[in-house]
Design a protein around this motif. Structure first.
Motif, PDB file in Angstrom:
ATOM      1  N   PHE A   3      -2.740  11.650  -2.865  1.00 55.26           N
ATOM      2  CA  PHE A   3      -1.692  11.036  -2.294  1.00 55.26           C
ATOM      3  C   PHE A   3      -1.762   9.525  -2.896  1.00 55.26           C
ATOM      4  O   PHE A   3      -2.648   8.906  -3.124  1.00 55.26           O
ATOM      5  N   MET A   5       0.172   5.801  -1.120  1.00 51.83           N
ATOM      6  CA  MET A   5       0.775   5.113  -0.280  1.00 51.83           C
ATOM      7  C   MET A   5       1.322   3.651  -0.578  1.00 51.83           C
ATOM      8  O   MET A   5       0.333   2.995  -0.993  1.00 51.83           O
ATOM      9  N   SER A   6       2.564   3.456  -0.528  1.00 51.09           N
ATOM     10  CA  SER A   6       2.812   2.144  -1.003  1.00 51.09           C
ATOM     11  C   SER A   6       2.425   1.189  -0.011  1.00 51.09           C
ATOM     12  O   SER A   6       2.036   1.419   1.116  1.00 51.09           O
ATOM     13  N   PHE A   7       2.539  -0.061  -0.400  1.00 49.10           N
ATOM     14  CA  PHE A   7       1.952  -1.450   0.416  1.00 49.10           C
ATOM     15  C   PHE A   7       2.661  -1.598   1.489  1.00 49.10           C
ATOM     16  O   PHE A   7       3.828  -1.201   1.808  1.00 49.10           O
ATOM     17  N   ILE A   8       2.156  -1.802   2.572  1.00 45.86           N
ATOM     18  CA  ILE A   8       2.658  -1.991   4.059  1.00 45.86           C
ATOM     19  C   ILE A   8       2.673  -3.355   4.380  1.00 45.86           C
ATOM     20  O   ILE A   8       1.592  -3.993   4.390  1.00 45.86           O
ATOM     21  N   PRO A   9       3.883  -4.089   4.660  1.00 50.22           N
ATOM     22  CA  PRO A   9       3.900  -5.545   4.949  1.00 50.22           C
ATOM     23  C   PRO A   9       3.156  -5.886   6.138  1.00 50.22           C
ATOM     24  O   PRO A   9       3.109  -5.104   6.805  1.00 50.22           O
ATOM     25  N   GLU A  10       2.918  -7.033   5.910  1.00 49.03           N
ATOM     26  CA  GLU A  10       2.456  -7.788   7.587  1.00 49.03           C
ATOM     27  C   GLU A  10       3.504  -7.594   8.429  1.00 49.03           C
ATOM     28  O   GLU A  10       4.560  -7.690   8.529  1.00 49.03           O
TER      29      GLU A  10
ATOM     30  N   SER B   6      -2.225  -7.571   9.173  1.00 47.19           N
ATOM     31  CA  SER B   6      -2.175  -8.121   8.080  1.00 47.19           C
ATOM     32  C   SER B   6      -1.642  -7.070   6.824  1.00 47.19           C
ATOM     33  O   SER B   6      -1.611  -5.725   7.132  1.00 47.19           O
ATOM     34  N   PHE B   7      -1.175  -7.332   5.847  1.00 47.98           N
ATOM     35  CA  PHE B   7      -0.436  -6.399   4.977  1.00 47.98           C
ATOM     36  C   PHE B   7      -1.433  -5.656   4.490  1.00 47.98           C
ATOM     37  O   PHE B   7      -2.624  -5.823   4.272  1.00 47.98           O
ATOM     38  N   ILE B   8      -1.214  -4.236   4.092  1.00 51.26           N
ATOM     39  CA  ILE B   8      -2.157  -3.336   3.687  1.00 51.26           C
ATOM     40  C   ILE B   8      -1.618  -2.973   2.098  1.00 51.26           C
ATOM     41  O   ILE B   8      -0.383  -2.584   1.984  1.00 51.26           O
ATOM     42  N   PRO B   9      -2.483  -3.097   1.219  1.00 50.84           N
ATOM     43  CA  PRO B   9      -2.235  -2.711  -0.167  1.00 50.84           C
ATOM     44  C   PRO B   9      -2.025  -1.325  -0.578  1.00 50.84           C
ATOM     45  O   PRO B   9      -2.150  -0.561   0.420  1.00 50.84           O
ATOM     46  N   GLU B  10      -1.263  -1.178  -1.614  1.00 49.78           N
ATOM     47  CA  GLU B  10      -1.017   0.016  -2.088  1.00 49.78           C
ATOM     48  C   GLU B  10      -1.971   0.768  -2.207  1.00 49.78           C
ATOM     49  O   GLU B  10      -3.239   0.279  -2.797  1.00 49.78           O
ATOM     50  N   ILE B  11      -2.360   2.102  -1.728  1.00 48.90           N
ATOM     51  CA  ILE B  11      -3.461   2.978  -1.833  1.00 48.90           C
ATOM     52  C   ILE B  11      -3.214   4.105  -2.610  1.00 48.90           C
ATOM     53  O   ILE B  11      -2.309   5.147  -2.049  1.00 48.90           O
ATOM     54  N   ARG B  12      -3.895   4.596  -3.446  1.00 50.08           N
ATOM     55  CA  ARG B  12      -3.820   5.709  -4.200  1.00 50.08           C
ATOM     56  C   ARG B  12      -5.287   6.515  -3.908  1.00 50.08           C
ATOM     57  O   ARG B  12      -6.178   5.746  -4.289  1.00 50.08           O
ATOM     58  N   PHE B  13      -5.194   7.870  -3.409  1.00 52.59           N
ATOM     59  CA  PHE B  13      -6.346   8.555  -3.223  1.00 52.59           C
ATOM     60  C   PHE B  13      -6.302   9.800  -3.880  1.00 52.59           C
ATOM     61  O   PHE B  13      -5.320  10.653  -4.082  1.00 52.59           O
ATOM     62  N   ILE B  17      -8.632  10.033  -9.471  1.00 50.93           N
ATOM     63  CA  ILE B  17      -7.479   9.054  -9.558  1.00 50.93           C
ATOM     64  C   ILE B  17      -8.048   7.807 -10.162  1.00 50.93           C
ATOM     65  O   ILE B  17      -7.131   7.261 -10.767  1.00 50.93           O
ATOM     66  N   THR B  27       1.379  -1.320 -15.620  1.00 52.95           N
ATOM     67  CA  THR B  27       2.481  -1.615 -14.657  1.00 52.95           C
ATOM     68  C   THR B  27       2.457  -3.100 -13.953  1.00 52.95           C
ATOM     69  O   THR B  27       3.393  -3.461 -13.644  1.00 52.95           O
ATOM     70  N   LEU B 242     -11.968   7.458   2.878  1.00 53.23           N
ATOM     71  CA  LEU B 242     -10.779   7.342   3.433  1.00 53.23           C
ATOM     72  C   LEU B 242     -11.038   6.377   4.874  1.00 53.23           C
ATOM     73  O   LEU B 242     -10.361   5.543   5.205  1.00 53.23           O
ATOM     74  N   TYR B 246      -9.890   2.858   6.183  1.00 55.41           N
ATOM     75  CA  TYR B 246      -9.224   2.708   7.474  1.00 55.41           C
ATOM     76  C   TYR B 246     -10.091   1.474   8.238  1.00 55.41           C
ATOM     77  O   TYR B 246      -9.480   0.701   9.095  1.00 55.41           O
TER      78      TYR B 246
END
Lengths: 380, 380
Positions: A3, A5-10, B6-13, B17, B27, B242, B246
């Motif tokens: 899967f 997951m796109s980044f999540i803003p602060e 705080s913001f969470i970066p894009e995560i590909r799992f 991958i 990109t 994962l 987290y």
């Protein structure tokens, strides 16, 4: 399992957290901000206090509130003109205010018209203006999504999509949602509920997004009725706001399904509040949907506190009853037939939501759902 | 309730991958990438396949793997020199590789030495190089945190902290962790467990971070023993990876507590694997910690599947037994006394972790914990 997951803003959450907006804007190094804000929030004095807070930090401001209903191209162009020379966009309000703010932040950076980016015609600029989003309804989840909806030159619904439109900072302030009327609280909360439910159970779902979607279901179900009954209950308001934000994260990654096919199709016929249309579309299809009997449906049921998916239709109708949801479409729909709605539901732009639904949606299903929905138009 | 995430970066799992790294780098518009990678991953052929994938996308690469143990200033400077002309930094490996990558991405953008930013002496550059992080141990959570540790010119532990050091993209690939030896799997998994536990129960904790910390506890406890016993079990490896990610999100927002005071203090005396030191420090203090009897401790216990916090000490020791944890410090510690460790635990740089602990940590507590830890040095 795989899967993304796109980044999540602060995200900053808390009662009166919007009062930190000035300081937050300063940390972005902003000199001049455009504030896209719902007109009734200008009347309530919120834009005045926000402007003052920004000016105390040495940031000049412009207020854009010349929009009503869902965003139209003319709104976007007017906001864009006002954004010239700004280095920060602040969106305060419902989904429309936030969507306008997100689009303007991109278009102002490149100098391009919104139509340049509509339906992904061209890549968005890599360095949009900074964006701070402050949702004041607990519903759309636009503050954590990359999707932005507006009506194009011929009134057709268009979208601009991309991580470049996402917020840099989200302020979730339950106190700003306390004045939302009971019916809007119910509609928007149910819309957020459907976001979470559809993202957690459609063909695109995955465990990464379900983590957020299930928490959203728990938060919304635990708080919606209380927020409707006790508007000033900030604990319930806070749970709804956070739940709606998490539901936004879920749809940002997995999208929606049949209830949103119906609500978008309804909007193609006549003006109707998106959240009401979605809630009605969900109730009209959930009994059919749960016959898919998937593990994801059972898990979503579990997050709702229901031991199996087959009990969801009764659970959902009861929840809607407790929230005082009136099952009726606006009078403008009296002019349309089930066949009109079915045609919209089959229109090309609404097929992604049809295809993502966990059950195959046949034309006969659509005709049946359309008939059920249009019965709500004439009080049958 | 008020909190900030705080913001969470894009995560590909997902399994394999990491094979999408080339496409991901393209990109970002990268022309030339520096890859900071553990030397044994160079020997295993991973750097070769990654380099090939990047070059197929037209991206030139340089490999930096001239570091061992925890990052030292000399490593950072050497990597920085190699980063000249690069527009992308890729970190692949354990916490050291990731921390070096994160610091280099900032320093390369500004042309400044790492010491310019150490201990927050100066603000980090706003536009660091893009960073892709690929953790190959499930432990540090550096891929989702803003903290970066290195040894300064006099060997003293320093840190560089800031959202500017955070990843733009994280790739979590369980297959890259399958060759981690059993003892390191146990140590790193327990370190991640402690990250989650301390972030969920210390004085800075809040419900925003607990959402991630509790999920991390569930994931790690559900998978750690299996991953230790069956190295090739990619489902268990995935849950650990994962969970560790987290847990990184949780400490990024709430920090750690007494077990990390101990592990940092131990590192001030002699070389010891951070994860082992943290696990040992946690077991030495959990019995004392749970006497605080807070709601947060009970909630963390619940996430561990234990009905109350008072049962945690036995639960933790049993988990460590099942994972084959040998309770011993390296021989180098034989040269030190409990008083030496107590002095390090009381040193200024270790006070934040002392103060964030949910119980007041008296000097007498420290002396007792130090004695307990140093008993592990001499096999008593």
């Amino acid at each position: 399992m795989q899967f993304s997951m796109s980044f999540i803003p602060e995200i900053r959450f808390g009662e009166n957290i919007h009062q930190t907006l000035g300081r937050a804007a300063r940390t972005f190094g902003a000199q001049r901000a455009i504030i896209v804000i719902d007109v009734f929030l200008v009347q309530s004095g919120l834009s005045g206090s926000v402007t003052k807070a920004l000016e105390q930090e040495g940031i000049r401001t412009r207020i854009f509130s010349a929009f009503t209903g869902e965003p139209k191209l003319a709104h976007l162009r007017a906001a864009l003109e006002m954004a010239t020379g700004c280095d920060l966009v602040i969106g305060i309000g419902g989904g429309s205010a936030l969507d306008i703010a997100k689009i303007v932040a991109c278009c102002a950076a490149s100098g391009r018209d919104p139509m340049h980016y509509a339906l992904a015609a061209n890549p968005l600029p890599k360095n949009p203006l900074k964006k701070i989003l402050v949702p004041t309804t607990a519903g759309t989840g636009s503050e954590t999504s990359a999707t932005n909806i507006f009506s194009g030159p011929e009134g057709k619904k268009l979208w601009i999509w991309g991580a470049e439109t996402k917020a840099d900072l989200v302020l979730l302030d339950p106190s700003l949602t306390a004045t939302l009327p009971a019916n809007l609280t119910a509609w928007c909360g149910l819309d957020a509920f459907v976001h979470a439910f559809e993202a957690a159970t459609n063909r695109n779902t995955h465990s990464g997004a379900q983590f957020y979607a299930h928490e959203a279901l728990r938060l919304i179900i635990g708080a919606l009725e209380t927020a409707v009954q006790e508007p000033g209950n900030l604990e319930a308001r806070g749970k709804l706001l956070l739940g709606s934000c998490y539901a936004g994260i879920a749809i940002d990654n997995c999208g929606t399904a049949i209830a949103h096919n119906i609500s978008h199709a309804l909007a193609g016929l006549a003006p109707v509040h998106h959240a009401l249309a979605t809630a009605l579309g969900f109730e009209a299809t959930i009994g059919w949907l749960v016959e898919a009997a998937t593990v994801d449906l059972d898990r979503a049921a579990g997050a709702c506190g229901v031991d199996k998916a087959a009990k969801l239709p009764a659970f959902v109708s009861d929840l809607m009853d407790r929230c005082g949801l009136v099952r009726a479409l606006p009078n403008a729909f009296d002019a349309f037939s089930a066949a009109d709605l079915a045609r919209e539901m089959k229109a090309p732009e609404n097929q992604p939501m049809r295809r993502s639904t966990i059950r195959d949606v046949t034309d006969a299903d659509i005709d049946r759902f359309a008939a059920r929905m249009m019965a709500l138009a004439k009080g049958q």
